[in-house]
Design an enzyme around this catalytic site. Structure first.
Site, short mmCIF file in Angstrom:
data_model
loop_
_atom_site.label_atom_id
_atom_site.label_comp_id
_atom_site.label_asym_id
_atom_site.label_seq_id
_atom_site.Cartn_x
_atom_site.Cartn_y
_atom_site.Cartn_z
N GLU A 4 -3.77 9.20 -0.92
CA GLU A 4 -2.98 10.01 0.02
C GLU A 4 -1.99 10.91 -0.71
O GLU A 4 -1.03 11.39 -0.12
CB GLU A 4 -2.23 9.09 1.00
N LYS A 17 2.34 9.89 10.63
CA LYS A 17 2.16 9.41 9.26
C LYS A 17 0.97 10.16 8.68
O LYS A 17 -0.18 9.90 9.06
CB LYS A 17 1.92 7.90 9.26
N LYS A 34 -4.48 5.45 15.66
CA LYS A 34 -5.49 6.22 14.92
C LYS A 34 -6.68 6.34 15.87
O LYS A 34 -7.34 5.33 16.17
CB LYS A 34 -5.93 5.45 13.67
N GLN A 65 0.79 -1.24 0.00
CA GLN A 65 0.00 0.00 0.00
C GLN A 65 0.83 1.29 0.00
O GLN A 65 0.46 2.26 -0.64
CB GLN A 65 -0.91 -0.03 1.23
N ASP A 112 4.45 0.27 4.23
CA ASP A 112 3.24 -0.26 4.88
C ASP A 112 2.62 -1.22 3.87
O ASP A 112 2.11 -0.81 2.83
CB ASP A 112 2.25 0.87 5.23
N GLU A 161 5.55 -1.77 8.23
CA GLU A 161 4.23 -1.81 8.90
C GLU A 161 3.36 -2.90 8.28
O GLU A 161 3.35 -3.07 7.06
CB GLU A 161 3.58 -0.43 8.72
N ASP A 220 -0.19 -1.98 12.74
CA ASP A 220 -1.33 -1.08 12.52
C ASP A 220 -2.61 -1.90 12.63
O ASP A 220 -3.17 -2.06 13.72
CB ASP A 220 -1.20 -0.38 11.17
N ARG A 280 -5.83 8.90 8.19
CA ARG A 280 -6.46 7.85 7.40
C ARG A 280 -6.36 8.26 5.93
O ARG A 280 -6.08 9.42 5.62
CB ARG A 280 -7.94 7.66 7.77
N SER A 281 -6.65 7.31 5.05
CA SER A 281 -6.54 7.66 3.63
C SER A 281 -7.59 8.70 3.23
O SER A 281 -7.34 9.56 2.39
CB SER A 281 -6.64 6.40 2.77
P1 PGA Z 1 -6.47 3.50 5.73
O1 PGA Z 1 -4.93 3.21 5.47
O2 PGA Z 1 -6.61 4.84 6.34
O3 PGA Z 1 -7.07 3.43 4.35
O4 PGA Z 1 -6.96 2.39 6.62
C1 PGA Z 1 -3.92 3.73 6.25
C2 PGA Z 1 -3.03 2.66 6.78
O5 PGA Z 1 -3.24 1.44 6.54
O6 PGA Z 1 -2.06 2.98 7.48
ZN ZN Z 2 -1.34 0.84 7.82
#
Ligand code: PGA
Ligand code: ZN
Length: 426
Positions: free
Chosen positions: A203, A387, A336, A159, A239, A284, A311, A365-366
């Site tokens: 992102e 992050k 988060k 990702q 990640d 990650e 995470d 978050r994304s």
């Molecule tokens: P997400 O991704 O906000 O789409 O869950 C962020 C991450 O996995 O760190």
């Molecule tokens: Zn993550």
């Protein structure tokens, strides 16, 4: 009546960086105002074990619960009593993981209450979240090339392909280095890939038709150059968000873009090779969220040179973090607030992790808004990193807030990177 008494709570939906409706809450006290808006993880990337974002019936049902039950109970309470209010949210919800009202609903209320208290008392939010001195600034962990659930079309399987300027002296310098590397990688992609048209992911990392090794190679080329020019050491990271490409039936990680599949054992070897070859300082979610044991093996083998970060596997959740600590699964964890629902809940997990020597990374978050509360939390809770992407107004909102804090408060400096110490290895 104290100036922090809650007089009104208003709510609405606004649109996040993906153009999706999200919840925003205003808390108005006798003397102040606090606002928070909820971020949102991508389907396929949100963790299996995090609090669901909203009530079972969705955002509208959460708003109905707010109107009918939550807001009437908050009016007249003292916003300065964060724990009491977070406890009330937990009791109204009545489930361990905010399944009834949703993690986003709880997180925006909890955060807006904190922001309203700080504003009423005229103190900066980070000082409110942590009253005693010892605040520090985090290193920005920058997402340079995206993939997985955050991208469309052919893209790397993992990702996020990340950088962190571990030799930077100030937050501003670190942010500038991340911006320069992002720019430089864009130019390299233009040169190397005739199909590249400047696309980016959720992102604002580059969306490129590469496999993961190729993505790391290009980032390394850019990072080496900028590191030489700036005289600053720059680390690289990943990640994987490995849940998305884990196939439980086949027992393999499916790398569709690369055209490969790997068992947990092969994944462990592959990550080890990447850590050595690219000198990675951060990995990650290298495995699916049920496989604590592979995390532990990776941490045991490489935790002294690379932060193995949890995470989705810990999901900011106290119990899951405790289990992971028992197994020595990670040297760092992502926090988060909307994975767990309240500031108090997140803080409890942070205290547990820190008491076992783990590093904390506050994360966006994304799907994001210009809400900058995670910047304040990262300063309050001595996060090693934040992050929050490199570019885009919703990402820079957090980074710019760190620049302001660095300028306004002379004693608050970038935290020591130190070495990726061999913490929490069973
Ligand atoms: P997400 O991704 O906000 O789409 O869950 C962020 C991450 O996995 O760190
Ligand atoms: Zn993550």
């Amino acid at each position: 009546m104290p100036e922090t008494t809650i007089a009104h709570v208003r709510y609405r939906t606004v649109y996040d960086s993906r153009g999706i409706e999200t919840l925003e809450v205003d808390v108005i006290t006798e003397k102040g105002f606090g606002r928070a808006a909820a971020p949102f993880g991508a389907p396929g990337s949100r963790g299996e074990f995090e609090a669901p974002a909203y009530a079972r019936g969705g955002l509208r049902e959460s708003m109905a619960i707010l109107e009918k039950t939550v807001i009437p109970s908050l009016i007249g309470m003292d916003a300065a009593e964060q724990e009491k209010i977070d406890d009330l949210l937990q009791r109204i919800d009545g489930t361990p993981n905010f399944e009834k009202i949703g993690g986003n609903t709880a997180a925006v209320l909890s955060t807006a209450v904190g922001a309203a208290a700080a504003d009423s008392l005229k103190i900066p939010l980070f000082k409110w979240f942590r009253r005693d001195e010892g605040w520090t600034l985090p290193y920005p962990l920058g997402n340079i090339i995206g993939g997985g659930a955050h991208s469309l079309g052919p893209a790397p399987d993992m990702q996020e392909h990340l950088i962190v300027p571990i030799g930077a002296k100030t937050v501003r310098q670190a942010i500038e280095i991340n911006l320069r590397i992002h720019d430089r990688v864009g130019k390299l992609l233009e040169k190397k890939d005739p199909g590249f048209a400047g696309g980016t992911d959720d992102e604002n990392a580059w969306a490129a038709n590469l496999n993961d090794v190729e993505a790391l190679q290009i980032i390394k080329e850019a990072a080496d150059r900028i590191s030489d020019e700036e005289g600053v050491a720059i680390g690289m990271g990943l990640d994987l968000a490995a849940d998305r490409f884990w196939d439980p039936a086949g027992g393999v990680y499916r790398y569709d873009r690369e055209g490969a599949s790997r068992t947990a054992r092969q994944q462990l070897d592959f990550l080890g090779e990447l850590i050595v070859r690219f000198n990675l300082v951060y990995v990650e979610d290298g495995f699916n969220s049920n496989d604590y044991d592979s995390f532990s093996l990776l941490n045991r083998n490489f935790g002294d040179r690379c932060l193995i970060c949890a995470d989705d596997v810990y999901a900011s959740n106290h119990e899951r973090t405790k289990t992971g600590i028992g197994k020595g699964s990670a040297g760092a964890m992502i926090i988060k607030p909307n994975q767990v629902g309240t500031i108090t809940g997140a803080k409890r997990t942070v205290s547990l992790a820190r008491s076992h020597g783990m590093k904390i990374i506050l994360s966006h978050r994304s799907g994001e808004t210009p809400d900058d509360s995670i910047a304040h939390l990262s300063v309050a809770w001595n996060a090693l990193m934040i992050k929050t992407g490199v570019k885009g107004g919703e990402r820079l909102a957090k980074l710019n807030e760190l620049i302001r804090i660095e300028q306004d408060f002379e004693g608050i400096r970038l935290i020591e990177w130190g070495t990726a110490s061999p913490v929490n290895r069973a």
